[in-house]
Structures are given as C-alpha cells and as structure tokens.
Design a protein around this motif. Structure first.
Motif, PDB file in Angstrom:
ATOM      1  N   GLU A  21       7.614  -5.256   5.273  1.00 17.85           N
ATOM      2  CA  GLU A  21       7.220  -6.548   4.702  1.00 17.85           C
ATOM      3  C   GLU A  21       6.231  -6.370   3.568  1.00 17.85           C
ATOM      4  N   THR A  22       5.356  -5.392   3.632  1.00 19.72           N
ATOM      5  CA  THR A  22       4.284  -5.263   2.643  1.00 19.72           C
ATOM      6  C   THR A  22       4.591  -4.258   1.566  1.00 19.72           C
ATOM      7  N   GLY A  23       5.723  -3.618   1.684  1.00 28.29           N
ATOM      8  CA  GLY A  23       6.021  -2.600   0.687  1.00 28.29           C
ATOM      9  C   GLY A  23       5.304  -1.299   0.942  1.00 28.29           C
ATOM     10  N   ASP A  24       4.897  -1.021   2.236  1.00 25.93           N
ATOM     11  CA  ASP A  24       4.132   0.178   2.548  1.00 25.93           C
ATOM     12  C   ASP A  24       4.986   1.435   2.533  1.00 25.93           C
ATOM     13  N   ASP A  25       6.295   1.249   2.196  1.00 25.29           N
ATOM     14  CA  ASP A  25       7.105   2.449   1.993  1.00 25.29           C
ATOM     15  C   ASP A  25       6.494   3.299   0.894  1.00 25.29           C
ATOM     16  N   ALA A  26       6.006   2.613  -0.127  1.00 24.24           N
ATOM     17  CA  ALA A  26       5.341   3.342  -1.219  1.00 24.24           C
ATOM     18  C   ALA A  26       3.957   3.807  -0.793  1.00 24.24           C
ATOM     19  N   THR A  27       3.244   2.979   0.059  1.00 24.94           N
ATOM     20  CA  THR A  27       1.884   3.331   0.489  1.00 24.94           C
ATOM     21  C   THR A  27       1.895   4.599   1.321  1.00 24.94           C
ATOM     22  N   ARG A  28       2.881   4.668   2.245  1.00 28.29           N
ATOM     23  CA  ARG A  28       2.957   5.853   3.090  1.00 28.29           C
ATOM     24  C   ARG A  28       3.186   7.118   2.272  1.00 28.29           C
ATOM     25  N   ALA A  29       3.826   6.929   1.113  1.00 26.38           N
ATOM     26  CA  ALA A  29       4.070   8.099   0.251  1.00 26.38           C
ATOM     27  C   ALA A  29       2.867   8.440  -0.592  1.00 26.38           C
ATOM     28  N   TYR A  44      11.520  -1.237  -8.193  1.00 34.10           N
ATOM     29  CA  TYR A  44      11.887  -2.033  -7.010  1.00 34.10           C
ATOM     30  C   TYR A  44      10.840  -1.820  -5.928  1.00 34.10           C
ATOM     31  N   ILE A  45      10.385  -2.929  -5.321  1.00 31.95           N
ATOM     32  CA  ILE A  45       9.439  -2.904  -4.208  1.00 31.95           C
ATOM     33  C   ILE A  45      10.127  -3.551  -3.019  1.00 31.95           C
ATOM     34  N   PRO A  46      10.500  -2.835  -1.997  1.00 30.84           N
ATOM     35  CA  PRO A  46      11.222  -3.434  -0.864  1.00 30.84           C
ATOM     36  C   PRO A  46      10.336  -4.411  -0.107  1.00 30.84           C
ATOM     37  N   CYS A  47      10.883  -5.516   0.291  1.00 30.86           N
ATOM     38  CA  CYS A  47      10.168  -6.546   1.059  1.00 30.86           C
ATOM     39  C   CYS A  47      11.198  -7.487   1.652  1.00 30.86           C
ATOM     40  N   ARG A  48      11.106  -7.711   2.974  1.00 26.33           N
ATOM     41  CA  ARG A  48      12.139  -8.500   3.652  1.00 26.33           C
ATOM     42  C   ARG A  48      12.051  -9.967   3.300  1.00 26.33           C
ATOM     43  N   THR A  49      10.832 -10.521   3.168  1.00 25.40           N
ATOM     44  CA  THR A  49      10.658 -11.946   2.879  1.00 25.40           C
ATOM     45  C   THR A  49       9.776 -12.111   1.659  1.00 25.40           C
ATOM     46  N   ARG A  54       4.354 -11.946  -7.705  1.00 28.02           N
ATOM     47  CA  ARG A  54       3.777 -10.678  -8.127  1.00 28.02           C
ATOM     48  C   ARG A  54       3.940 -10.589  -9.638  1.00 28.02           C
ATOM     49  N   PRO A  55       2.892 -10.346 -10.357  1.00 31.31           N
ATOM     50  CA  PRO A  55       2.981 -10.301 -11.825  1.00 31.31           C
ATOM     51  C   PRO A  55       3.990  -9.263 -12.293  1.00 31.31           C
ATOM     52  N   GLY A  56       4.904  -9.705 -13.135  1.00 27.62           N
ATOM     53  CA  GLY A  56       5.891  -8.796 -13.710  1.00 27.62           C
ATOM     54  C   GLY A  56       7.086  -8.547 -12.836  1.00 27.62           C
ATOM     55  N   TYR A  57       7.192  -9.272 -11.692  1.00 29.56           N
ATOM     56  CA  TYR A  57       8.309  -9.068 -10.775  1.00 29.56           C
ATOM     57  C   TYR A  57       8.938 -10.412 -10.414  1.00 29.56           C
ATOM     58  N   TYR A  58      10.162 -10.326  -9.939  1.00 26.44           N
ATOM     59  CA  TYR A  58      10.808 -11.500  -9.367  1.00 26.44           C
ATOM     60  C   TYR A  58      11.520 -11.070  -8.092  1.00 26.44           C
ATOM     61  N   TYR A  68      11.140  -7.134  -4.400  1.00 29.71           N
ATOM     62  CA  TYR A  68      10.669  -7.510  -5.737  1.00 29.71           C
ATOM     63  C   TYR A  68      11.241  -6.524  -6.754  1.00 29.71           C
ATOM     64  N   TYR A  69      11.852  -7.062  -7.783  1.00 28.88           N
ATOM     65  CA  TYR A  69      12.453  -6.262  -8.843  1.00 28.88           C
ATOM     66  C   TYR A  69      11.666  -6.477 -10.130  1.00 28.88           C
TER      67      TYR A  69
END
Length: 641
Positions: A21-29, A44-49, A54-58, A68-69
């Motif tokens: 949900e929070t995009g911690d896939d990147a955080t864990r890395a 791309y930032i994965p997020c289920r809901t 987010r600035p610069g994303y949709y 978020y892309y």
C-alpha cells in the motif's frame, strides 16, 4: 460518543500500512519510493489503493498493475523528491502543481485590434480545417465572388494542362501533374451543384464550353470527371430550388454543341469494358434524362442534334446482357424521349423501334420478371411502346409486326405484364379501324370481355392492389368502346361484337349497367365536392372543372354511355329489355311508378335513359379537334346519332 468515535478513527488511522500500500517495495530496497536510485523519479510506484495525490504522478491500473505512474507531460526533466515533498508540506497539492508548471509569459502591450465579422468567420473556418485554406474554401458558403475565383482557378489549370500536353506530347511524366491538378479543380466545381441560383453567372463566365471540351479530353479519367460534373449540375434535386438556373445551364449546353459531345461519349465508352466505362455511360444517360426534365424541348433537340441516340438506346435495351443499371436507365430515357416529343415517336418508328420493342417484351409472355430491376425495365419498355402507338404510322407497324397477337398472349397468360398489355392494346385500337378489325379476327373479343367482366380481379387485387384492378377495368371499357366506334356497323365483325351482350343470359348487359351506376356515383361525388368550394379556393374555368370531372371518373362514364347507346341502338328486344331492367334496379325502381300511371312506353324508356343521354351530350360538346376538324365532326355526328 463523539470523543469515542474520534478516538476510534484515530486508532484506525494509526494502523500500519502494508508495504504494497505504501510503496515500501522501493523502501525495502533502500531507495526513496519515488526515486529510481539515481536521483531520478521512478517510472512506477506500486500501490493497491489511491492514497492521495503525488506530485508528478497519476494513479491508474496499467500494465504493471495498480499504482502511481510518472506523468511525463507535466514533468519534463529531473525533479528531486525533496523539492516536491517541501512543496507539498508548504502549500499542499495545488501549490505543488503550480510549482511544476512554468509561469505564463506577460502579454506584450499593444493597441487593440478589432476584426469585422467576415474576418472572424474566415479565421474560424481556417482554424476548423487545420489551417488548410483550400479545404476551408470548399466548405464555405459559395457566392459570386467565390464562384469567379473557382472558375478562374479551373481555367488556369486547364490552360496549364493544354500547354503541358502540347509541349511534352510524347512525355506523359511531364504533364501528369497538371492533369492531377485539373482533376482536383473539376471536382471542386461540383460544389456549385448546391447553388443553382449561381448557374446564370456560371454560364456568363463562359465556363460551360471549357467543361464540354473536356468530354473529348485524351485522358478518359478527365472526360469521366466532366460527365460526373454535368450530371451533378443538371440533377433534378440540384435545380429544384432554381428552375431559371437549370434552364440557363441547359440552354448554354445546347448553344455550345453540348448534345453532340455528350452523345460522342456514348460511342467512346459504349463498350462498357470496365466499371469506369459503365459509370460513364450511366452519367451520360443521366444527363440526357436531366436535360429532358428541365426543358421539355430538350428531348426533341437532343435527338435532332444526335440522331443516332435513339438507335443506340434501342440496341442497348434489346441486348441480351443481364439487366443492370445502364439497361434500366436506357429504357427509362427512351420512354421519356418518346413521351415528350411527337418527332421522336416518328424517328423511333422509322428506325424499326416497334419491332425492336416487341422483341424486347416477348420473353415475358410466359414468365414474370426475375427481380425488381427487370420489372422496372419491362414497365419502361411498355411505356415507350404505348407512347409510340399514339402515332398513326406506328399503329400500322404495330399491327403488321403482330403486336396485337403478342399482347393477347400476355393477357391470356395472366402474368404480371397483363395490365401493361391491355394498356398497349387500348392505345393501339384508339382511332385505328384496321387494328380494331384485326383484333376481332384474332379472336380478341373473348379475352377482352373476360377482363370486362372482372375475371381474375380478386387475385390481381391481392398481388398488385386496387389501382391495378381499376386500370384494367377502365382499359377494358376503352377497348370495347373503340370497337363499337370503329367497326363498320352491320358488318360481320360488328355483329359478333353485339352478340357478346346476348351470351350467358345477357350477363354483359348486367355488367354494363353495374359499371355505369358505379362510375355515375363517382362523378356525382366529384360534383358534390366541386359544389362545396369556397371563395377562398382557386377559381376554376369551365374547362378546368371538366378536366376535374374527367379525372374523377367522367371519362370512363362517357365511354360506358357510348357502349350503352351502341348496344341499345341494335334494336334487339332482349338487350333493350335487360338494359332497361338494370337501369330501373340501379335507379331505385322509380320508372315503374310511371308505368302504373299510364305513361306510354316511349316516355318510360326516355325517362330511364335520360341520364345516359345527358352524359353523351356532354361528351359530344367536348370532343376536341386534335385529329383535325373533319374527324371531330365525324365523331360528334356518330355520338349524336
């Protein structure tokens, strides 16, 4: 309770979010969720809901899954995550979006420019068509100024093409571009079809001769385009709103020898070897039909200027090719040319047209048309044949070529062509004693009286409707009246005709009285309608009133009265008695009271026949002199007698 709810909501908001949900896939890395590890924003930032902007994303569901892309349009270049986070903390999402967009440039000061409505409209049209001035001009409203520009552009392209062809006659590659440009200008002129009120100006600009000259162009595609243009300009729908414009265009075509040039296209593309040639022939036939519709005299003028046109039409109709649009158009054009011109009737007769048309309809004496197109071709051929039989010499040719025998076979076959065959016999027998004698000799009385008695009308009503039934009924009455008028009284043929009213216990007399009463009631209804006309209605002359009554059934009633009088004049006791009885029944039995009062037999007879006599007197007064004064006097004397 309110505090409890707030506390509950606070506790719920403190629930830790999942890495997905929070995009911690990147955080864990070990990376920033919005960074690709090199300082650039992640694609791309994965997020289920959806978790807010987010600035610069949709946020959307795409090939990589929900999340978020990166919005590449809004953010071109590298934008650090720290700067975006600071903007969100300071002013929220709106401030972030504003920070990412460049500020608008200040408008340069200057004097205000005011455009007039025409300039504004022209600018809007150019913008609507992507700045293409030619496309905008084609879709703009055409006026005289625009027409002059269009014609001038066409003349320039035409002159350039002629020059290129003369200069490089043996090098097509060097003049092909000029022909492409000329083709475009010809098609642009097609927009004129929507403005028939500009046709007089178009003719004044002397553009018609140039268009007609294109019919002889070495490039067949250019000639075909010119045919399409002429067909569109003369189309009935195009000239409907301006008859003067259509008349001016046809007159200009005639003055510039257009009829001859149009016919030459028939010879040029007459082989119909390709779809383009077939389309060209269809356009030629369309032009001929349109000209004849616009100007009645054009039918005779066209055939006078192009004498081979009628022969070409007869050949095309008589060909054994499958029925197509061009065969249908040829039959329709021939019918129009013969119906609108007596001179064309004579020309077709001299070309052997009667025999050619009889051969064209002969295959249908034992079969029905295969489809609607073939049915329409057959109807047009019969219309041409009927119009031809109105000419005296053509009547003789019709009899000599055994046209009556063929029509009788069609009437006996009870096919769909029976109605047209009866109509053709009716016209052939009208004012032609030789045809009437021939009709009796070939045993035509039995066939025509079968129609007179109404046999087969119920089946015809179900298949073709009441109009076909009424037409056959009226045609049969007309044929019988022609036989009484033109057969020599006292001859064997005349006696055979009269004997038909004695057969089957005077059944024909009963039918005659029935039809007379039927059409008499129709005429009375028309008279009642005309009597209730108000002062606001259009004033009708006596001739107009008579024509109205003829259309309402008076014509057939006059023919029935002629038959009635002719049969009654035979002096046959059985016929007279039966007719008088039927007249009494249809009149309500009023004559019997006169007999009870002691009136003599002669007065009773005339009281019953007074209405028939009145119709005959009206008919005698209105016999015209179209066939000459001598014929008019003879016919009137016959009716009076």
């Amino acid at each position: 309770r309110t505090v409890g709810r707030v506390g509950a909501l606070t506790e719920m908001s403190k629930r830790p979010r999942s890495d997905y949900e929070t995009g911690d896939d990147a955080t864990r890395a070990g990376l920033d969720p919005e960074s690709d590890g090199g300082g650039l924003l992640a694609e791309y930032i994965p997020c289920r809901t959806f978790q807010g902007s987010r600035p610069g994303y949709y946020f959307k569901l795409d090939a990589k899954g929900p999340g978020y892309y990166l919005d590449k349009r809004a953010r071109s270049g590298r934008t650090s995550h720290a700067a975006a986070t600071a903007a969100v903390a300071a002013d929220g999402a709106a401030a972030s979006a504003a920070a990412l967009m460049p500020p608008p440039k200040p408008r340069a000061p200057g004097p205000a420019v005011r455009l007039d409505p025409d300039e504004l409209l022209a600018k809007a049209e150019r913008e609507a068509f992507g700045g293409d001035e030619r496309l905008a001009e084609q879709n703009a409203t055409l006026d005289e100024k625009g027409l002059r520009r269009m014609v001038l552009a066409f003349e320039r392209r035409y002159a350039a093409n002629q020059t290129a062809r003369l200069k490089h006659a043996d090098e097509p590659d060097k003049f092909v571009d000029s022909e492409v440009d000329l083709d475009e200008e010809i098609k642009r002129l097609g927009t004129l079809a929507g403005y028939p009120e500009l046709y007089p100006e178009f003719c004044r600009l002397n553009a018609v001769p140039s268009i007609l000259a294109l019919l002889s162009h070495d490039n067949p595609d250019i000639a075909c385009d010119a045919l399409v243009l002429l067909n569109e300009l003369t189309d009935a729908d195009a000239v409907e709103s301006s008859e003067e414009g259509g008349a001016a265009l046809v007159a200009s075509v005639k003055e510039n020898s257009g009829y001859e040039l149009i016919y030459e296209c028939l010879e040029r593309f007459g082989g119909e070897a390709s779809p383009e040639d077939q389309a060209a022939i269809g356009n030629v036939l369309g032009i001929v039909e349109n000209c004849a519709d616009i100007d009645v005299d054009a039918a005779a003028d066209f055939c006078a200027a192009a004498p081979k046109l009628l022969k070409w039409l007869l050949k095309r109709i008589g060909s054994k090719r499958p029925t197509d649009n061009n065969k249908l158009a040829a039959a329709e054009v021939l019918a129009i040319l013969t119906q609108t011109s007596d001179e064309n009737k004579k020309r077709v007769g001299e070309l052997g047209g009667i025999d050619a048309l009889l051969r064209a309809v002969a295959p249908f004496k034992g079969k029905d048309p295969a489809d609607e197109g073939e049915r329409e071709v057959l109807e047009n051929i019969f219309d041409a044949l009927v119009s031809l039989t109105m000419e005296t010499d053509n009547k003789k040719a019709f009899v000599e070529n055994e046209g009556l025998e063929l029509m009788l076979l069609m009437m006996k076959s009870k096919r769909s062509c029976r109605t047209s065959a009866i109509k053709c016999v009716d016209y052939a027998l009208t004012r032609c004693p030789a045809a009437c004698e021939r009709f009796v000799d070939i045993l035509g009385l039995k066939t025509v009286f079968s129609v007179f008695m109404g046999k087969g009308f119920e089946k015809l009503r179900k298949s073709a409707g009441l109009e076909a039934v009424q037409e056959e009924e009226e045609r049969a009455v007309s044929v019988v009246s022609s036989l009484f008028l033109h057969l020599a009284k006292g001859s064997e043929r005349y006696n055979r005709l009269c004997a038909k009213f004695v057969e089957d216990e005077h059944a024909k007399c009963d039918r005659l009285a029935e039809l007379w009463a039927k059409y008499s009631n129709r005429v009375k209804a028309v008279d009642a309608r005309l009597a209730t006309r108000t002062n606001d209605d259009i004033e009708l002359t006596p001739d107009d009133l008579y024509v109205e009554r003829l259309g309402g059934g008076l014509y057939t009633l006059e023919l029935l009265s002629l038959i009635f009088a002719s049969v009654f004049a035979t002096g046959h006791a059985g016929i007279r008695e039966r007719l008088l009885l039927q007249m009494e029944l249809h009149a309500g039995g009023t004559a019997g009271e006169d007999e009870a009062g002691g009136a003599d037999a002669e007065r009773v007879i005339w009281s019953r026949l007074r209405s028939v006599r009145r119709i005959l007197e009206t008919h005698a007064e209105n016999i015209g002199g179209a066939d000459g004064e001598e014929e008019r006097v003879r016919r009137r004397a016959h009716v009076v007698k």
